[in-house]
Write a protein that holds these residues in place. Structure first.
Motif, short mmCIF file in Angstrom:
data_model
loop_
_atom_site.label_atom_id
_atom_site.label_comp_id
_atom_site.label_asym_id
_atom_site.label_seq_id
_atom_site.Cartn_x
_atom_site.Cartn_y
_atom_site.Cartn_z
N HIS A 1 -2.88 -2.71 -6.36
CA HIS A 1 -3.82 -1.62 -6.08
C HIS A 1 -4.32 -1.03 -7.38
CE1 HIS A 1 -1.71 -2.05 -2.29
NE2 HIS A 1 -2.63 -1.29 -1.69
N GLN B 1 -7.17 -1.36 -2.76
CA GLN B 1 -6.37 -2.58 -2.84
C GLN B 1 -7.26 -3.64 -3.49
OE1 GLN B 1 -4.91 -3.85 0.95
NE2 GLN B 1 -3.27 -5.08 0.04
N ILE C 1 -5.13 12.28 -7.38
CA ILE C 1 -5.59 10.93 -7.03
C ILE C 1 -7.05 11.03 -6.61
CG2 ILE C 1 -5.27 8.93 -5.53
CD1 ILE C 1 -2.34 9.86 -5.16
N ALA D 1 1.40 6.36 -7.06
CA ALA D 1 0.28 7.19 -7.51
C ALA D 1 0.64 8.67 -7.42
CB ALA D 1 -0.97 6.88 -6.68
N ARG D 2 1.27 9.07 -6.33
CA ARG D 2 1.68 10.49 -6.19
C ARG D 2 2.70 10.84 -7.25
NH1 ARG D 2 1.60 9.19 -0.56
NH2 ARG D 2 3.87 8.94 -0.62
N THR E 1 0.82 -1.21 0.00
CA THR E 1 0.00 0.00 0.00
C THR E 1 0.85 1.26 0.00
OG1 THR E 1 -1.77 -1.18 1.11
CG2 THR E 1 -1.87 1.21 1.21
N GLU E 2 1.91 1.23 0.77
CA GLU E 2 2.77 2.43 0.82
C GLU E 2 3.43 2.68 -0.54
OE1 GLU E 2 5.68 2.29 4.04
OE2 GLU E 2 6.79 3.84 2.95
N ALA F 1 -5.54 2.72 -8.78
CA ALA F 1 -5.66 4.15 -8.46
C ALA F 1 -6.32 4.84 -9.64
CB ALA F 1 -4.28 4.75 -8.23
N MET G 1 -8.36 5.20 -4.54
CA MET G 1 -7.31 4.18 -4.51
C MET G 1 -7.88 2.98 -3.77
SD MET G 1 -3.56 4.82 -4.45
CE MET G 1 -2.35 3.55 -4.24
N GLN H 1 0.88 3.95 -3.03
CA GLN H 1 0.57 5.37 -2.81
C GLN H 1 1.69 6.26 -3.34
OE1 GLN H 1 -0.41 5.31 1.34
NE2 GLN H 1 -2.63 5.25 0.94
N ARG H 2 2.92 5.81 -3.12
CA ARG H 2 4.04 6.60 -3.63
C ARG H 2 4.01 6.64 -5.16
NH1 ARG H 2 8.11 4.38 -0.71
NH2 ARG H 2 8.52 2.89 -2.38
#
Lengths: 373, 373
Positions: free
Chosen positions: A64, A58, A53, A24-25, A17-18, A66, A56, A21-22
């Motif tokens: 994941h 999972q 975003i 996606a950013r 997940t981390e 997004a 998002m 997220q990174r």
């Protein structure tokens, strides 16, 4: 400066997940400003030009999804730049796959889309109520006269659409001009016998400056459609061909050189988005792709996703025909009818020749199998 | 009909020896006649048109390399069809990767190749003895005037080549015509101060019908080069641009949308062949690609392969510049000099801004680091 309309892309991201997220950013910056986050100017650039975003989720262990939105203005109404925003630089980063596009009317209004679509092609062929039949003239090395003779037999046997093999361009064996003239004439001659409206489709995958002249030559010779391989020509070159009112013929998209976008499970572009949505945006009326169960690797599920993509809601863009082919044999027709139903163009190439020595009879057999349903 | 000249492709095939041999035999048919083996007509089609396995070697447990040759005539002197023979349909089959091309003069004579190449670009810039410095104008959202001001500062600070970011096309924020006019003028103005020959490079990645008009507009405005993303435009559209004597500017190839060809270890096209050999065939004078150690995924070894490909023997085709970039920072310059030596264009984008608040001073610092060597 920015009206507020946004389109979005659903990306499949690998990693925990981390990491997702990174990623996606990072996509939000990479696909727009390509600038260090802390240095992006405040105001509309930071708030509206940078990707956003939207959601998002999972969807599996380390997978994941997004949804990232972009301002319509970032694309400048250009297909080239739209593709660049969707997947330009991040095509080079592992673990990012384009799953689907969500394109509002505000963006789609810049695109004419397929000129004919499913219904337009049916109307031209005069065939409303069954799958369409499609074959390819080959092998490379035959003369234009031999290929035209083959085209005649196929049309006589009831094939609706008869195209150049995608490897036939302007070789010395059968020059473009001679081949196109003889093949178009041969199909017309067969139509006078059968009373049908079969068409010959010329391959206009060619050097950049030759695409339009060859398309015009094909039209003047009486060809009923054009085939283009967008990964060789550029997707926007196919769009330009489809949009050109001086040409105005149905366009068949061929997947040559395009496989690398879909072969990697974790990166690239999904079958749905590439062969469905993007091919429609680029103006094709039918999309050729390798069928499941043939000599290529697409799964039944991936083929079903293409079919969905050819008809998914996209404002005024017409639904187009899926055209599975590549190693299909006459034996598999029944199963294919069960999977694809009626709204399909069946492409049978080499398989038509394998059935028996009489090509006309083989075509008739193929046609009967389809009509029986 | 066939003169006997052949070119060849080295493919990396996955699978055991039997599978690799089956794949190699399949490639010979798939990429040429696309016809069942037993039905291929006897005579020159079977003997010369069908691909031929020249050699085959096991290079790892389940990895083989096969060299397959094709008659030059199958490509019709067209880059689109050459790419189709090399990797058209088999791009859709797993476990096949193009490693390298072996192209004889008989094939290469149809291609002009890079107009400038390394030496030609050095001569235009008047820089013979050090790596060249390259940066990008961004972020998207700035006005043409703001981008031109940035271009002025970069040229004043000693950057040799100042390009549009690859996402700048014709957005409302900074229209193509205004941006190109102001940026070319700004770099010229700085040159009058510095006495150098810095150039502004306009991004002509654009809709198919717009590429040439934009290139001409750039030339008229005084731009010193053009950038094109061949995966968005089509490789042959870049070749056409490079060949056009009415344009005659150095061409910088950008890798947007091209990553899917190289990200998969077991399929696609090698870094060497795609960014080296094929980019040269398509006429670029420099190839931009993501450097190792930056925010992308290329390894040091893959980057070294690109460098080899930019200068490998290809008859009259000039060597071109590797231009590693994407996430490079000023801190990594020393290591890069050790790896790349002198024959390189270093592309630093966002990193230039990170170094400190004064852009001119940051550029000077970058230049000093390079000149110190």
């Amino acid at each position: 400066m920015i009206a507020g309309e946004r389109f979005s892309v659903v990306y499949r991201l690998t990693g925990n997940t981390e990491e997702a997220q990174r990623k996606a950013r990072d996509i939000c910056l990479e696909q727009t400003v390509e600038f260090p986050a802390e240095l992006v100017p405040k105001g509309f650039i930071r708030e509206q030009v940078v990707g956003r975003i939207e959601s998002m989720a999972q969807i599996g262990g380390d997978i994941h999804e997004a949804e990232i939105s972009y301002a319509v203005e970032t694309t400048a109404g250009e297909l080239t730049q739209l593709l660049n925003v969707i997947f330009g630089n991040i095509s080079i980063k592992p673990g990012i796959k384009v799953e689907s596009l969500r394109l509002p009317a505000a963006l789609l209004e810049a695109y004419r889309g397929p000129r004919f679509g499913r219904q337009g092609l049916r109307d031209r062929l005069g065939v409303q109520d069954r799958p369409l039949l499609f074959t390819a003239l080959k092998p490379m090395g035959l003369s234009a006269r031999q290929l035209a003779e083959m085209a005649y037999k196929c049309a006589l046997g009831g094939i609706d659409i008869i195209k150049d093999d995608h490897g036939l361009t302007n070789q010395c064996f059968a020059s473009y001009a001679e081949r196109v003239a003889l093949c178009a004439e041969a199909v017309e001659k067969a139509n006078r016998v059968t009373g049908q409206n079969a068409i010959y489709v010329a391959n206009v995958t060619a050097p950049a400056g030759e695409v339009f002249p060859r398309a015009q030559q094909a039209k003047e010779a009486g060809a009923g459609g054009l085939m283009a391989a967008p990964a060789l020509l550029g997707l926007d070159a196919m769009r330009q061909l489809a949009d050109d009112d001086r040409v105005g013929l149905p366009i068949f998209s061929h997947p040559a050189f395009q496989g690398s976008y879909v072969l990697n499970k974790d990166s690239g572009i999904s079958h749905y988005a590439l062969f469905g949505q993007i091919t429609r945006l680029a103006g094709a009326d039918a999309v050729i792709y390798p069928n499941f169960g043939g000599r290529f690797s697409f799964s039944r599920e991936e083929c079903a996703a293409i079919v969905r993509g050819t008809a998914a809601e996209m404002a005024h863009l017409k639904p187009i025909f899926p055209s599975p082919g590549g190693g299909m044999s006459l034996d598999s027709i029944e199963e294919m009818l069960a999977v694809y139903g009626r709204e399909v163009i069946f492409l049978v190439g080499g398989g038509l020749f394998r059935h028996g020595p009489d090509l006309v009879e083989n075509c008739r057999h193929f046609r009967r199998l389809i009509e029986k349903k």
